[in-house]
Design a protein around this motif. Structure first.
Motif, PDB file in Angstrom:
ATOM      1  N   UNK A 137       0.828  -1.212   0.000  1.00 46.01           N
ATOM      2  CA  UNK A 137       0.000   0.000   0.000  1.00 46.01           C
ATOM      3  C   UNK A 137       0.858   1.256   0.000  1.00 46.01           C
ATOM      4  N   UNK A 138       1.976   1.193   0.686  1.00 49.69           N
ATOM      5  CA  UNK A 138       2.872   2.345   0.697  1.00 49.69           C
ATOM      6  C   UNK A 138       3.494   2.538  -0.682  1.00 49.69           C
ATOM      7  N   UNK A 139       3.841   1.459  -1.354  1.00 51.11           N
ATOM      8  CA  UNK A 139       4.364   1.566  -2.719  1.00 51.11           C
ATOM      9  C   UNK A 139       3.307   2.185  -3.633  1.00 51.11           C
ATOM     10  N   UNK A 140       2.060   1.750  -3.515  1.00 46.54           N
ATOM     11  CA  UNK A 140       0.986   2.346  -4.319  1.00 46.54           C
ATOM     12  C   UNK A 140       0.815   3.831  -3.999  1.00 46.54           C
ATOM     13  N   UNK A 141       0.971   4.190  -2.750  1.00 47.49           N
ATOM     14  CA  UNK A 141       0.900   5.596  -2.364  1.00 47.49           C
ATOM     15  C   UNK A 141       2.043   6.377  -3.012  1.00 47.49           C
ATOM     16  N   UNK A 142       3.226   5.761  -3.078  1.00 47.64           N
ATOM     17  CA  UNK A 142       4.362   6.405  -3.751  1.00 47.64           C
ATOM     18  C   UNK A 142       4.067   6.627  -5.227  1.00 47.64           C
ATOM     19  N   UNK A 143       3.474   5.649  -5.874  1.00 44.76           N
ATOM     20  CA  UNK A 143       3.129   5.783  -7.294  1.00 44.76           C
ATOM     21  C   UNK A 143       2.151   6.934  -7.483  1.00 44.76           C
ATOM     22  N   UNK A 144       1.130   6.982  -6.634  1.00 41.63           N
ATOM     23  CA  UNK A 144       0.144   8.061  -6.710  1.00 41.63           C
ATOM     24  C   UNK A 144       0.822   9.419  -6.471  1.00 41.63           C
ATOM     25  N   UNK A 145       1.707   9.473  -5.494  1.00 40.19           N
ATOM     26  CA  UNK A 145       2.418  10.709  -5.173  1.00 40.19           C
ATOM     27  C   UNK A 145       3.295  11.156  -6.336  1.00 40.19           C
ATOM     28  N   UNK A 146       3.974  10.221  -6.987  1.00 38.21           N
ATOM     29  CA  UNK A 146       4.791  10.543  -8.166  1.00 38.21           C
ATOM     30  C   UNK A 146       3.912  11.091  -9.290  1.00 38.21           C
ATOM     31  N   UNK A 147       2.750  10.471  -9.479  1.00 39.52           N
ATOM     32  CA  UNK A 147       1.807  10.959 -10.492  1.00 39.52           C
ATOM     33  C   UNK A 147       1.390  12.394 -10.195  1.00 39.52           C
ATOM     34  N   UNK A 148       1.039  12.661  -8.941  1.00 42.96           N
ATOM     35  CA  UNK A 148       0.606  14.017  -8.576  1.00 42.96           C
ATOM     36  C   UNK A 148       1.752  15.025  -8.737  1.00 42.96           C
ATOM     37  N   UNK A 149       2.966  14.608  -8.421  1.00 43.61           N
ATOM     38  CA  UNK A 149       4.120  15.492  -8.608  1.00 43.61           C
ATOM     39  C   UNK A 149       4.290  15.822 -10.087  1.00 43.61           C
ATOM     40  N   UNK A 150       4.145  14.823 -10.936  1.00 41.31           N
ATOM     41  CA  UNK A 150       4.301  15.028 -12.384  1.00 41.31           C
ATOM     42  C   UNK A 150       3.213  15.936 -12.948  1.00 41.31           C
ATOM     43  N   UNK A 151       2.032  15.922 -12.340  1.00 39.60           N
ATOM     44  CA  UNK A 151       0.911  16.722 -12.824  1.00 39.60           C
ATOM     45  C   UNK A 151       0.876  18.132 -12.235  1.00 39.60           C
ATOM     46  N   UNK A 152       1.727  18.398 -11.245  1.00 39.70           N
ATOM     47  CA  UNK A 152       1.699  19.681 -10.535  1.00 39.70           C
ATOM     48  C   UNK A 152       2.789  20.619 -11.042  1.00 39.70           C
ATOM     49  N   UNK A 153       2.691  21.861 -10.595  1.00 41.39           N
ATOM     50  CA  UNK A 153       3.689  22.868 -10.952  1.00 41.39           C
ATOM     51  C   UNK A 153       4.060  23.674  -9.717  1.00 41.39           C
ATOM     52  N   UNK A 154       5.232  24.286  -9.780  1.00 39.01           N
ATOM     53  CA  UNK A 154       5.669  25.210  -8.737  1.00 39.01           C
ATOM     54  C   UNK A 154       5.750  24.596  -7.359  1.00 39.01           C
ATOM     55  N   UNK A 155       5.205  25.316  -6.377  1.00 43.02           N
ATOM     56  CA  UNK A 155       5.263  24.892  -4.980  1.00 43.02           C
ATOM     57  C   UNK A 155       4.554  23.551  -4.779  1.00 43.02           C
ATOM     58  N   UNK A 156       3.426  23.345  -5.457  1.00 38.17           N
ATOM     59  CA  UNK A 156       2.704  22.075  -5.328  1.00 38.17           C
ATOM     60  C   UNK A 156       3.555  20.898  -5.790  1.00 38.17           C
ATOM     61  N   UNK A 157       4.292  21.098  -6.887  1.00 41.11           N
ATOM     62  CA  UNK A 157       5.179  20.041  -7.399  1.00 41.11           C
ATOM     63  C   UNK A 157       6.235  19.707  -6.347  1.00 41.11           C
TER      64      UNK A 157
END
Length: 114
Positions: free
Chosen positions: A67-87
């Motif tokens: 589950x933690x690995x899946x959370x990491x995947x989701x977090x990487x996805x959100x980082x890739x989709x974000x910009x600036x401070x959110x990224x």
């Protein structure tokens, strides 16, 4: 020939398997439940998870590790989709999860007698 399943993450952050045949399998239903009802999706929840993991005194159970690995995947996805401070915030959360999992993997070696 190996069939791979693409994932879709909608605007509401619901994760689903695109391939209908694969999505109909029992394991896919379990995956769907884990991704949409169990893993954290907000920065606050992910930071709480990282904090708990960093102070966890023993090796994680298989389910918690996965589950933690899946959370990491989701977090990487959100980082890739974000910009600036959110990224930066999503990327920092990814790194913290990575460190917690690395620590978990190294725990058996760190506890061996010298």
């Amino acid at each position: 020939m190996v069939k791979t399943a693409e994932l879709d993450i909608d605007k509401g952050q619901k994760i689903s398997i695109k391939d209908e045949e694969l999505a109909s399998l029992r394991k896919a239903a379990e995956f769907n439940t884990i991704c949409n009802e169990i893993i954290p999706k907000s920065i606050t929840e992910i930071r709480r998870l990282s904090s708990r993991l960093s102070s966890y005194p023993r090796v994680l159970k298989k389910e918690d590790f996965e589950r933690t690995v899946l959370t990491m995947v989701y977090t990487a996805y959100r980082a890739a989709q974000s910009q600036g401070h959110q990224k930066d915030t999503w990327a920092e959360s990814f790194v913290n999860l990575y460190k917690a999992l690395k620590n978990d993997l190294m725990l058996p070696y760190n506890k061996q007698p010298s």
